[in-house]
Design a protein around this motif. Structure first.
Motif, PDB file in Angstrom:
ATOM      1  N   SER A 155       0.830  -1.202   0.000  1.00 45.42           N
ATOM      2  CA  SER A 155       0.000   0.000   0.000  1.00 45.42           C
ATOM      3  C   SER A 155       0.865   1.252   0.000  1.00 45.42           C
ATOM      4  O   SER A 155       0.582   2.226  -0.719  1.00 45.42           O
ATOM      5  N   LEU A 156       1.933   1.231   0.785  1.00 46.24           N
ATOM      6  CA  LEU A 156       2.842   2.377   0.830  1.00 46.24           C
ATOM      7  C   LEU A 156       3.608   2.533  -0.485  1.00 46.24           C
ATOM      8  O   LEU A 156       3.927   3.659  -0.884  1.00 46.24           O
ATOM      9  N   LEU A 157       3.872   1.437  -1.163  1.00 45.05           N
ATOM     10  CA  LEU A 157       4.484   1.534  -2.491  1.00 45.05           C
ATOM     11  C   LEU A 157       3.554   2.292  -3.437  1.00 45.05           C
ATOM     12  O   LEU A 157       4.010   3.055  -4.293  1.00 45.05           O
ATOM     13  N   GLY A 158       2.249   2.090  -3.279  1.00 44.64           N
ATOM     14  CA  GLY A 158       1.303   2.845  -4.088  1.00 44.64           C
ATOM     15  C   GLY A 158       1.445   4.332  -3.874  1.00 44.64           C
ATOM     16  O   GLY A 158       1.430   5.122  -4.832  1.00 44.64           O
ATOM     17  N   ALA A 159       1.598   4.757  -2.615  1.00 43.94           N
ATOM     18  CA  ALA A 159       1.769   6.179  -2.310  1.00 43.94           C
ATOM     19  C   ALA A 159       3.067   6.715  -2.898  1.00 43.94           C
ATOM     20  O   ALA A 159       3.107   7.821  -3.459  1.00 43.94           O
ATOM     21  N   ALA A 160       4.146   5.938  -2.780  1.00 40.84           N
ATOM     22  CA  ALA A 160       5.444   6.387  -3.293  1.00 40.84           C
ATOM     23  C   ALA A 160       5.452   6.482  -4.812  1.00 40.84           C
ATOM     24  O   ALA A 160       5.958   7.447  -5.385  1.00 40.84           O
ATOM     25  N   PHE A 161       4.883   5.489  -5.475  1.00 40.71           N
ATOM     26  CA  PHE A 161       4.865   5.510  -6.936  1.00 40.71           C
ATOM     27  C   PHE A 161       3.946   6.604  -7.465  1.00 40.71           C
ATOM     28  O   PHE A 161       4.112   7.060  -8.604  1.00 40.71           O
ATOM     29  N   ALA A 162       2.996   7.034  -6.666  1.00 39.48           N
ATOM     30  CA  ALA A 162       2.139   8.146  -7.077  1.00 39.48           C
ATOM     31  C   ALA A 162       2.921   9.443  -7.171  1.00 39.48           C
ATOM     32  O   ALA A 162       2.576  10.326  -7.961  1.00 39.48           O
ATOM     33  N   VAL A 163       3.995   9.567  -6.382  1.00 41.55           N
ATOM     34  CA  VAL A 163       4.791  10.800  -6.423  1.00 41.55           C
ATOM     35  C   VAL A 163       6.067  10.628  -7.236  1.00 41.55           C
ATOM     36  O   VAL A 163       6.623  11.610  -7.717  1.00 41.55           O
ATOM     37  N   GLU A 164       6.538   9.384  -7.407  1.00 41.35           N
ATOM     38  CA  GLU A 164       7.705   9.126  -8.258  1.00 41.35           C
ATOM     39  C   GLU A 164       7.693   7.673  -8.693  1.00 41.35           C
ATOM     40  O   GLU A 164       7.959   6.773  -7.894  1.00 41.35           O
ATOM     41  N   ASN A 165       7.391   7.448  -9.946  1.00 44.16           N
ATOM     42  CA  ASN A 165       7.310   6.093 -10.495  1.00 44.16           C
ATOM     43  C   ASN A 165       8.718   5.625 -10.847  1.00 44.16           C
ATOM     44  O   ASN A 165       9.196   5.824 -11.963  1.00 44.16           O
ATOM     45  N   SER A 166       9.397   5.008  -9.866  1.00 47.52           N
ATOM     46  CA  SER A 166      10.812   4.688 -10.078  1.00 47.52           C
ATOM     47  C   SER A 166      11.284   3.564  -9.174  1.00 47.52           C
ATOM     48  O   SER A 166      10.653   3.242  -8.162  1.00 47.52           O
ATOM     49  N   LEU A 167      12.429   3.001  -9.543  1.00 46.71           N
ATOM     50  CA  LEU A 167      13.102   2.012  -8.704  1.00 46.71           C
ATOM     51  C   LEU A 167      13.482   2.639  -7.363  1.00 46.71           C
ATOM     52  O   LEU A 167      13.361   2.002  -6.309  1.00 46.71           O
ATOM     53  N   ARG A 168      13.933   3.860  -7.394  1.00 47.01           N
ATOM     54  CA  ARG A 168      14.342   4.563  -6.176  1.00 47.01           C
ATOM     55  C   ARG A 168      13.181   4.686  -5.195  1.00 47.01           C
ATOM     56  O   ARG A 168      13.366   4.556  -3.974  1.00 47.01           O
ATOM     57  N   ALA A 169      11.974   4.923  -5.706  1.00 45.91           N
ATOM     58  CA  ALA A 169      10.810   5.045  -4.835  1.00 45.91           C
ATOM     59  C   ALA A 169      10.549   3.742  -4.083  1.00 45.91           C
ATOM     60  O   ALA A 169      10.238   3.741  -2.889  1.00 45.91           O
ATOM     61  N   ALA A 170      10.683   2.615  -4.784  1.00 46.23           N
ATOM     62  CA  ALA A 170      10.471   1.322  -4.142  1.00 46.23           C
ATOM     63  C   ALA A 170      11.508   1.060  -3.060  1.00 46.23           C
ATOM     64  O   ALA A 170      11.186   0.580  -1.957  1.00 46.23           O
ATOM     65  N   ALA A 171      12.773   1.374  -3.343  1.00 43.63           N
ATOM     66  CA  ALA A 171      13.837   1.176  -2.353  1.00 43.63           C
ATOM     67  C   ALA A 171      13.604   2.054  -1.137  1.00 43.63           C
ATOM     68  O   ALA A 171      13.834   1.626   0.009  1.00 43.63           O
ATOM     69  N   ALA A 172      13.146   3.279  -1.359  1.00 44.57           N
ATOM     70  CA  ALA A 172      12.894   4.195  -0.246  1.00 44.57           C
ATOM     71  C   ALA A 172      11.837   3.641   0.693  1.00 44.57           C
ATOM     72  O   ALA A 172      12.000   3.658   1.927  1.00 44.57           O
ATOM     73  N   VAL A 173      10.751   3.127   0.147  1.00 42.48           N
ATOM     74  CA  VAL A 173       9.670   2.591   0.976  1.00 42.48           C
ATOM     75  C   VAL A 173      10.138   1.363   1.749  1.00 42.48           C
ATOM     76  O   VAL A 173       9.838   1.209   2.940  1.00 42.48           O
ATOM     77  N   CYS A 174      10.882   0.475   1.081  1.00 42.47           N
ATOM     78  CA  CYS A 174      11.380  -0.719   1.783  1.00 42.47           C
ATOM     79  C   CYS A 174      12.272  -0.327   2.961  1.00 42.47           C
ATOM     80  O   CYS A 174      12.199  -0.930   4.036  1.00 42.47           O
ATOM     81  N   ALA A 175      13.114   0.676   2.756  1.00 48.59           N
ATOM     82  CA  ALA A 175      14.003   1.114   3.838  1.00 48.59           C
ATOM     83  C   ALA A 175      13.213   1.756   4.972  1.00 48.59           C
ATOM     84  O   ALA A 175      13.476   1.485   6.152  1.00 48.59           O
ATOM     85  N   VAL A 176      12.246   2.588   4.650  1.00 43.49           N
ATOM     86  CA  VAL A 176      11.442   3.245   5.690  1.00 43.49           C
ATOM     87  C   VAL A 176      10.647   2.221   6.491  1.00 43.49           C
ATOM     88  O   VAL A 176      10.617   2.267   7.726  1.00 43.49           O
ATOM     89  N   VAL A 177      10.013   1.295   5.808  1.00 42.75           N
ATOM     90  CA  VAL A 177       9.211   0.280   6.499  1.00 42.75           C
ATOM     91  C   VAL A 177      10.101  -0.607   7.364  1.00 42.75           C
ATOM     92  O   VAL A 177       9.773  -0.904   8.521  1.00 42.75           O
ATOM     93  N   GLY A 178      11.245  -1.046   6.825  1.00 45.30           N
ATOM     94  CA  GLY A 178      12.144  -1.889   7.606  1.00 45.30           C
ATOM     95  C   GLY A 178      12.703  -1.173   8.808  1.00 45.30           C
ATOM     96  O   GLY A 178      12.779  -1.737   9.909  1.00 45.30           O
ATOM     97  N   LEU A 179      13.096   0.083   8.637  1.00 47.01           N
ATOM     98  CA  LEU A 179      13.641   0.864   9.748  1.00 47.01           C
ATOM     99  C   LEU A 179      12.579   1.123  10.808  1.00 47.01           C
ATOM    100  O   LEU A 179      12.853   1.040  12.012  1.00 47.01           O
ATOM    101  N   SER A 180      11.355   1.415  10.373  1.00 42.75           N
ATOM    102  CA  SER A 180      10.259   1.600  11.332  1.00 42.75           C
ATOM    103  C   SER A 180       9.999   0.312  12.102  1.00 42.75           C
ATOM    104  O   SER A 180       9.700   0.337  13.299  1.00 42.75           O
ATOM    105  N   GLY A 181      10.124  -0.828  11.416  1.00 37.36           N
ATOM    106  CA  GLY A 181       9.962  -2.109  12.084  1.00 37.36           C
ATOM    107  C   GLY A 181      11.038  -2.347  13.127  1.00 37.36           C
ATOM    108  O   GLY A 181      10.759  -2.858  14.227  1.00 37.36           O
ATOM    109  N   GLU A 182      12.276  -1.965  12.808  1.00 33.98           N
ATOM    110  CA  GLU A 182      13.374  -2.113  13.770  1.00 33.98           C
ATOM    111  C   GLU A 182      13.110  -1.285  15.023  1.00 33.98           C
ATOM    112  O   GLU A 182      13.264  -1.766  16.157  1.00 33.98           O
ATOM    113  N   GLN A 183      12.721  -0.037  14.837  1.00 35.25           N
ATOM    114  CA  GLN A 183      12.490   0.850  15.975  1.00 35.25           C
ATOM    115  C   GLN A 183      11.282   0.411  16.794  1.00 35.25           C
ATOM    116  O   GLN A 183      11.299   0.460  18.028  1.00 35.25           O
ATOM    117  N   ALA A 184      10.233  -0.026  16.107  1.00 36.25           N
ATOM    118  CA  ALA A 184       9.051  -0.498  16.829  1.00 36.25           C
ATOM    119  C   ALA A 184       9.347  -1.775  17.608  1.00 36.25           C
ATOM    120  O   ALA A 184       8.855  -1.965  18.728  1.00 36.25           O
TER     121      ALA A 184
END
Length: 269
Positions: free
Chosen positions: A201-230
């Protein structure tokens, strides 16, 4: 080589632009998917009826299709056709395709018919889409699946001309030419249902603002980092998965640039 600031800029753009993300998602996780989109600053819309999906999609910025919504195939087809006509990025989550031939056939048909921007699944699901065969008894990936994630993701990306994300201990994010390996995450994330659905679902939000490989990597990093902190907060509080789920949403909401810059674990190759 993308630097952390470039990845963070994609994530930050979500809250500035507040894209409307239309989700046809798993009924088990629809509430969680809506909540993480809100936490990221996006606007979720969970339309499902076949008589409304085209109208909703006309006003949306992206479409997320989760094969857990297999009972809504008519709605999925109508929404995907509308998204394709309007140039909206389509994100596909092939949940359960390694265990269900109906989901697998339906997902492959979707990938063949429409210009999908991104496919995100675990290793078993990605491999099932490549071979049109079942490889699992459930929706979780095995360690064997994770070991071949890079290769299978590259093959899928090349076959369908999309970004492929194979989730695992290390996420493989590729467009078939370039690949990011994202190492953020925690084992606690596997104790909560729907973490993959939330990521899609978050990939959908990211691709809406930038349809790119970089957008996908950004979301994976944010979600993983949020998981680590949580997970760290859950452990400190001596609590369990339900506490973690709520803390994950809060952490995703409050994650800042300094935390991301200091904690993102990825490489590009």
């Amino acid at each position: 080589m993308a630097v952390p600031a470039e990845l963070w800029a994609v994530w930050e753009r979500i809250s500035r632009r507040r894209p409307l993300v239309h989700c046809l998602t798993n009924p088990v996780t629809v509430n969680d998917c809506a909540n993480v989109l809100l936490a990221a600053g996006a606007r979720p819309f969970m339309a499902a009826h076949p008589d409304e999906v085209e109208e909703v999609q006309r006003h949306a910025d992206a479409l997320v299709v989760n094969m857990g919504a297999i009972a809504q195939l008519d709605s999925i087809g109508k929404a995907a056709r509308q998204a394709a006509e309007r140039g909206h990025p389509i994100i596909v989550d092939p949940v359960g395709v390694a265990a269900s031939s109906l989901r697998r056939r339906s997902c492959i048909a979707l990938l063949k018919e429409f210009p999908v921007a991104c496919v995100r699944g675990n290793g078993a699901e990605i491999r099932a889409l490549l071979g049109d065969t079942g490889t699992a008894r459930g929706v979780d990936a095995s360690s064997e699946d994770a070991a071949s994630a890079h290769e299978t993701a590259v093959q899928l990306a090349r076959r369908y001309g999309c970004v492929a994300v194979a989730s695992g201990a290390v996420d493989a994010v590729t467009d078939g030419r370039r690949t990011f390996s994202v190492g953020n995450g925690d084992a606690m994330m596997a104790r909560v249902t729907g973490m993959g659905c939330m990521l899609s679902s978050l990939l959908g939000a990211a691709f809406a603002v930038e349809n790119s490989l970089r957008a996908a990597a950004a979301v994976c990093a944010v979600v993983g980092l949020s998981g680590e902190q949580a997970a760290a907060g859950t452990c400190a509080a001596r609590r369990g998965p339900a506490y973690f789920r709520d803390l994950f949403v809060d952490t995703l909401f409050s994650l800042d640039e300094a935390q991301f810059m200091g904690g993102a674990k990825y490489s590009e190759g």
